[in-house]
Design a protein around this motif. Structure first.
Motif, PDB file in Angstrom:
ATOM      1  N   THR A  63      25.375  20.711  40.167  1.00  0.00           N
ATOM      2  CA  THR A  63      25.907  21.811  40.971  1.00  0.00           C
ATOM      3  C   THR A  63      27.248  21.393  41.557  1.00  0.00           C
ATOM      4  O   THR A  63      27.365  20.322  42.149  1.00  0.00           O
ATOM      5  CB  THR A  63      24.939  22.179  42.113  1.00  0.00           C
ATOM      6  N   THR A  69      30.314  22.813  44.104  1.00  0.00           N
ATOM      7  CA  THR A  69      30.588  23.808  45.137  1.00  0.00           C
ATOM      8  C   THR A  69      31.965  23.561  45.732  1.00  0.00           C
ATOM      9  O   THR A  69      32.331  22.413  46.012  1.00  0.00           O
ATOM     10  CB  THR A  69      29.518  23.746  46.251  1.00  0.00           C
ATOM     11  N   PRO A 111      28.012  30.590  47.271  1.00  0.00           N
ATOM     12  CA  PRO A 111      26.780  29.802  47.251  1.00  0.00           C
ATOM     13  C   PRO A 111      25.630  30.611  47.844  1.00  0.00           C
ATOM     14  O   PRO A 111      25.788  31.293  48.858  1.00  0.00           O
ATOM     15  CB  PRO A 111      27.118  28.594  48.134  1.00  0.00           C
ATOM     16  N   GLN A 165      30.799  28.441  43.250  1.00  0.00           N
ATOM     17  CA  GLN A 165      29.760  27.498  42.835  1.00  0.00           C
ATOM     18  C   GLN A 165      29.408  27.697  41.366  1.00  0.00           C
ATOM     19  O   GLN A 165      29.350  28.828  40.882  1.00  0.00           O
ATOM     20  CB  GLN A 165      28.502  27.675  43.683  1.00  0.00           C
TER      21      GLN A 165
END
Length: 266
Positions: A50, A52, A83, A127
């Motif tokens: 992930t 971000t 997000p 994100q």
């Protein structure tokens, strides 16, 4: 056929990265380093990464560089405007179909592993979530050395025919006292040489910006045949590396510009 694409600004280096698993100190921060010796190693053959950002980024490509994936590996990329959003801006298809060209991942001996890449329509996101599955990995775990994320520049006129792809091998042959030919094995890498002979004024300005911002010291992702129907062709002519020349940009005729470019793989 799509024209060549260059990602010279890697948004992954501005992101906060997280991974679903890691082994020891081999964590996601290694994905932001230009070193094949630093990797993100999953505890198994699956991984979720992930990324971000504090503000929205324009994203049109995600690439996993120098991995131990085989041709059976699969990848999916989803991008979210914010997000926590439940619905992604892109990437709603099942694992393996949205973000992976079948057969487009390969391995090379002594050269730094395999690469996986996906291209998509540019979108602004804060994100992205990358799911990777490599169930047939012979090592029993998944390793990724570098993450490249960003938008790309593509010239209006493609490079001229005659692009040269060269395999560089640092191995050295020598003879023993008895006359036998031996080899001290080294590492291999690729070098791609192209000629951009029909740059428009806008493309020249963008190309000059890339040269000035990246120079010889900052790596970029280069693909000569992006999204080609033959994924092996795309793979062979895609490099993550640095410019190895500093030749002049010329004006062969009115309002048109020409420049050579050499990219040496990391």
């Amino acid at each position: 056929m799509s024209n060549l694409r260059i990602i010279h600004d890697n948004a992954a280096d501005r992101a906060v990265l997280a991974a679903s698993s890691q082994t020891g100190e081999l964590g996601p921060a290694n994905l932001q380093r230009d070193s094949k010796n630093t990797v993100l190693r999953a505890s198994g053959t699956a991984q979720t990464i992930t990324a971000t950002w504090p503000t929205q980024e324009s994203i049109a490509c995600v690439a996993l560089i120098s991995t131990n994936m085989t041709s059976s590996a699969r990848m999916r990329v989803r991008g979210y405007a914010q997000p926590g959003d439940a619905v992604p801006v892109f990437g709603v298809l099942p694992l393996g179909w949205n973000a992976y060209q079948w057969g487009g991942v390969n391995t090379w001996a002594r050269g730094g592993g395999s690469d996986g890449v996906t291209w998509f329509t540019p979108a602004r996101v804060r994100q992205i979530v990358i799911d990777v599955s490599a169930p047939q990995s012979p090592e029993g775990y998944l390793e990724i050395s570098r993450l490249v994320v960003g938008n790309y520049w593509s010239p209006q006129c493609n490079a001229e025919y005659g692009a040269q792809l060269q395999t560089l091998d640092s191995s050295e042959n020598y003879r023993t006292g008895a006359g036998a030919l031996k080899t001290a094995l080294g590492a291999t890498s690729d070098k791609l040489s192209i000629s951009l002979t029909h740059l428009t004024p806008m493309d020249r300005a963008r190309f000059m910006r890339i040269l000035r911002e990246n120079g010889k010291g900052k790596a970029m992702l280069f693909s000569l045949f992006p999204e080609n129907p033959d994924p092996l062709l795309e793979q062979d002519y895609m490099l993550y590396g640095k410019a190895s020349n500093s030749d002049a940009v010329t004006t062969p005729y009115f309002d048109t510009y020409s420049a050579p470019l050499q990219i040496e793989g990391m």
